[in-house]
Design an enzyme around this catalytic site. Structure first.
Site, PDB file in Angstrom:
ATOM      1  N   LYS A 121       0.719  -1.120   0.059  1.00 14.85           N
ATOM      2  CA  LYS A 121      -0.016   0.081   0.124  1.00 14.85           C
ATOM      3  C   LYS A 121       1.039   1.259  -0.095  1.00 14.85           C
ATOM      4  CE  LYS A 121      -3.801  -2.507   0.268  1.00 14.85           C
ATOM      5  NZ  LYS A 121      -3.138  -3.805   0.163  1.00 14.85           N
ATOM      6  N   ARG A 295      -6.241  -8.922  -9.327  1.00 17.10           N
ATOM      7  CA  ARG A 295      -6.856  -9.994  -9.405  1.00 17.10           C
ATOM      8  C   ARG A 295      -8.315  -9.929  -9.839  1.00 17.10           C
ATOM      9  NH1 ARG A 295     -10.170  -9.353  -4.895  1.00 17.10           N
ATOM     10  NH2 ARG A 295      -9.442  -8.553  -3.015  1.00 17.10           N
TER      11      ARG A 295
END
Length: 494
Positions: A121, A295
């Site tokens: 992140k 994903r």
């Protein structure tokens, strides 16, 4: 194999509804399938329907699905060309992607380098800022404490502490007072190291009235396109519950601007495969990058419903070297789609996970109704996995009609033996704030008392279950065929 044609055999490294979803796509594309399974999933639909099924073992069911070496060995033993990781487990694991590459097996997803970049992140935010895209004000906890706390205090309150390696709402805590910041940071860093093996955390400005909106993208390493956005603001403890497309908060100008930024970020990363760029959208009309998921998403079905594009098929084509099968000018949104996550939990007891055996199952159906599920009769629902059991997805010509269809479908769904959150979902869909589209990420907290209103009394539940049983077509048919005098008591006789 030549990379100008589709794979001949793909292994599905997952379980449940998403494994079955990928299997369905492989069957449509005439690609042979191998599925791995833990003993607890031996009787599941995906194991029964796959061309080949191989048992995997581990200290726990989850550990089995996370065993990289075991899965790679199976790939080599069964002559697998590629692996589809679905979501969860190893879907965003760069080590897994590299292990497959070393074994000569294709990972159906982005490169390990992109997985690492966007999975971190802190690094991903720095990357986004470097390329001129907006992120929410934040400070990384890597400076000396006085300087760090001074920088944080200038951001204003409230704040949210996040783990750099976290995801799915895990490793996050809201801070509403600077007095509680120091202790929250220590706890967050400790938990981050325990669950993710990475103790780095950062502090971000938290917007109480913001919305969570994400953009679905597809890339092939050369070009990137978007397939519109999804509204994901209905959340509980940072976990999405209901998603829809398009978002009721955006007009065409904002939609185009948001999607262009998402494409720009993915293009900068040379992204290849399906992915999602997530944003925070404030009441002032600002939007900030939150993270990128490398994903297929749980909620990918709503995008498929409004675009007609099979995202899993696109993933497979891109990974096989065929490139994007559609151009941006061919993408358009039609109607409205809503997805509800059906979970094994007790709405009336702080949403505690539920366990039990599936004694009876009746799935909703009809035009514009899609029910993605790996449920089956006599299935044991345990706490070994995530409590989400299925996804109800509907499509209609308008948002109003989609809401009506979703409510009706939820009321048609019957699962006896395990408590699920369908009543709660109906309450959410029926609420005036949701119907009007005027809600944000605090929706469930704000209306908790209404949304978790007490369930029916025991007598009412008996009456409702009796009505369901008597209305079921299969049971009615059995009753009609049962000779007197037993017909009077239906199929429940000894």
């Amino acid at each position: 194999m030549s990379m100008d044609k589709l794979f001949s055999k793909v292994l599905i490294a997952n379980r449940g509804e998403i494994a079955l979803r990928v299997l369905s796509c492989l069957q449509k594309m005439n690609i042979a399938s191998v599925v791995v399974f833990h003993d607890s999933d031996r009787n599941s639909p995906v194991v029964r329907q796959a061309d080949e099924a191989v048992e995997i073992t581990g200290e726990s069911p989850s550990a089995a699905y996370l065993d990289i070496a075991q899965i790679v060995d199976i790939c080599q033993s069964f002559g697998v060309d590629a692996v589809h990781p679905c979501y969860g487990f190893l879907a965003e694991n760069a080590e897994f992607a590299r292990a497959l590459e070393a074994a000569g097996v294709c990972f159906i997803g982005p490169s390990p380098e992109v997985i690492e970049l966007m999975g971190d992140k802190i690094r991903s935010r720095e990357f986004v800022v470097e390329h001129g895209f907006p992120v929410a004000p934040s400070v990384v906890m890597d400076a000396d404490e006085p300087g760090f706390l001074d920088a944080v205090s200038h951001m204003g309150l409230p704040l949210v502490v996040k783990a750099s390696a976290g995801g799915g709402g895990k490793g996050m805590s809201i801070v509403r007072s600077l007095d509680e910041l120091s202790s929250t940071l220590k706890v967050a860093a400790s938990e981050a190291e325990k669950y993710f093996g990475d103790k780095r955390v950062y502090v971000e400005r938290y917007f109480d009235s913001a919305r969570h909106i994400e953009v679905q993208i597809l890339g092939d390493g050369k070009r990137v396109i978007h397939l519109g956005e999804r509204e994901c603001s209905v959340q509980r403890r940072f976990q999405k519950i209901i998603e829809e497309s398009p978002s009721p908060a955006l007009d065409e100008a904002y939609r185009e601007s948001l999607c262009e930024v998402a494409v720009g970020i993915a293009q900068a990363a040379n992204y290849s495969s399906a992915g999602t760029v997530e944003f925070l959208y404030t009441p002032e009309g600002e939007f900030f990058f939150l993270e990128m998921n490398t994903r297929i998403q749980v909620e990918h079905a709503v995008t498929e419903m409004v675009t007609g594009i099979d995202l899993v098929a696109e993933q497979i084509r891109i990974a096989s070297g065929q490139g994007l099968g559609v151009s941006q000018d061919k993408i358009s949104l039609h109607g409205h789609s809503i997805e509800c996550r059906i979970c094994a939990e007790d709405t009336y007891d702080n949403f505690l996970p539920e366990t039990g055996k599936v004694l009876y199952l009746q799935e909703p159906s009809g035009k514009g109704v899609r029910f993605d599920s790996g449920l089956y009769q006599n299935q044991l629902v345990t706490t070994a996995y995530d409590p989400m059991l299925a996804k109800l997805v509907v499509h209609a010509s308008s948002r109003e009609k989609a809401i009506e269809k979703a409510i009706k479908a939820l009321q048609e769904f019957v699962l006896l033996g395990v408590k699920v959150n369908t009543d709660f979902l109906v309450q959410v869909l029926s609420h005036d704030a949701f119907v009007s589209g005027e809600f944000d990420t605090n929706f469930i907290t704000k209306y908790a008392e209404y949304l978790t209103a007490r369930e029916a009394t025991p007598d009412e539940r008996v009456a409702l279950l009796s009505a369901v049983v008597l209305a079921d077509r299969a049971i009615k048919t059995m009753m009609e065929k049962t000779p007197a005098p037993y017909g009077a008591i239906g199929c429940w006789r000894n």
